[in-house]
Scaffold this motif. Sequence first.
Motif, mmCIF file in Angstrom:
data_model
loop_
_atom_site.group_PDB
_atom_site.id
_atom_site.type_symbol
_atom_site.label_atom_id
_atom_site.label_comp_id
_atom_site.label_asym_id
_atom_site.label_seq_id
_atom_site.Cartn_x
_atom_site.Cartn_y
_atom_site.Cartn_z
ATOM 1 N N HIS A 35 21.996 51.287 53.777
ATOM 2 C CA HIS A 35 23.125 51.170 52.840
ATOM 3 C C HIS A 35 23.816 52.515 52.715
ATOM 4 C CE1 HIS A 35 25.190 49.041 49.566
ATOM 5 N NE2 HIS A 35 25.175 50.168 48.906
ATOM 6 N N ASP A 37 26.738 54.389 50.852
ATOM 7 C CA ASP A 37 27.726 54.382 49.762
ATOM 8 C C ASP A 37 28.802 55.414 50.061
ATOM 9 O OD1 ASP A 37 25.044 53.715 47.591
ATOM 10 O OD2 ASP A 37 26.766 52.406 47.897
ATOM 11 N N HIS A 68 29.210 50.421 52.138
ATOM 12 C CA HIS A 68 29.768 49.979 50.844
ATOM 13 C C HIS A 68 30.908 50.919 50.479
ATOM 14 C CE1 HIS A 68 28.895 49.407 46.228
ATOM 15 N NE2 HIS A 68 30.098 48.981 46.587
ATOM 16 N N ASP A 177 22.861 45.657 44.093
ATOM 17 C CA ASP A 177 22.991 47.102 44.279
ATOM 18 C C ASP A 177 23.017 47.804 42.921
ATOM 19 O OD1 ASP A 177 25.550 49.233 45.866
ATOM 20 O OD2 ASP A 177 23.575 49.678 45.029
#
Length: 222
Positions: A35, A37, A68, A177
């Motif tokens: 993931h 960010d 993301h 999340d």
Amino acid sequence: MKQKIQISPSMMCADPFALREVLDTFEKGGIEWLHIDVMDGRYVPNFTLGPDYCRSLAAATSIPLDIHLMVEEPDRHVELFAKFPGARVSFHPETVRQPVRLIERIRELGASPGIALDPAMSVQACSHLLPLVDQVVIMTVNPGYAGQKLLPFCLEKITECRAFLKSCGRHADVQVDGNVSWENIPRMVAAGANILVAGTSSLFVKGRVAASELARMRELGA
Ligand code: DX5
Ligand code: ZN
């Protein structure tokens, strides 16, 4: 059909000086996603990881990137992120004038599109977008920082989202999340989440990860 729980460790929580060790642990543990960010200091009051970091990761591991975008005007930047092999790119629909066009553009670029719902964004408000994407990210904290506490009202959105997807025959991933902690995981999975963004609340302790913690998370999510 119950979807297998997948783990997407939040790489903003990883110690950059221990990245190779962290990636080795994840590869040995069969981690499904990384993931990433991405923050622009406009949509959220913070800055984090960018395209060069993604490029380094993509060169160092075959684990696909779960990117993301917490940025304004993601349509202007999507080419920088959608090109990584097997990448998933999620964005917040309120940050772009034409979210359907951006979903189509992400697919054209060869990536898998997702939308991310800020705590204030309702499932109903995005109902026309949900059938078009491969992933819905339900944020359970305000976007922008690791180390925050769960906003309990967001758990219901996981359930609503899963029910809506089922009603339209879609099997998109529902990712949770924010404060995905050992205590919160059972409730998040019971509500319908099948991808867990694991950050400082569970996997990462001072930026490092123990293999035993991966096994613990798998058991909790099973
Ligand atoms: C919020 C971030 C965090 C992070 C996970 O914008 O997306 O959710 O990845 O960190 P913890 O587990 O500390 O919430
Ligand atoms: Zn995130």
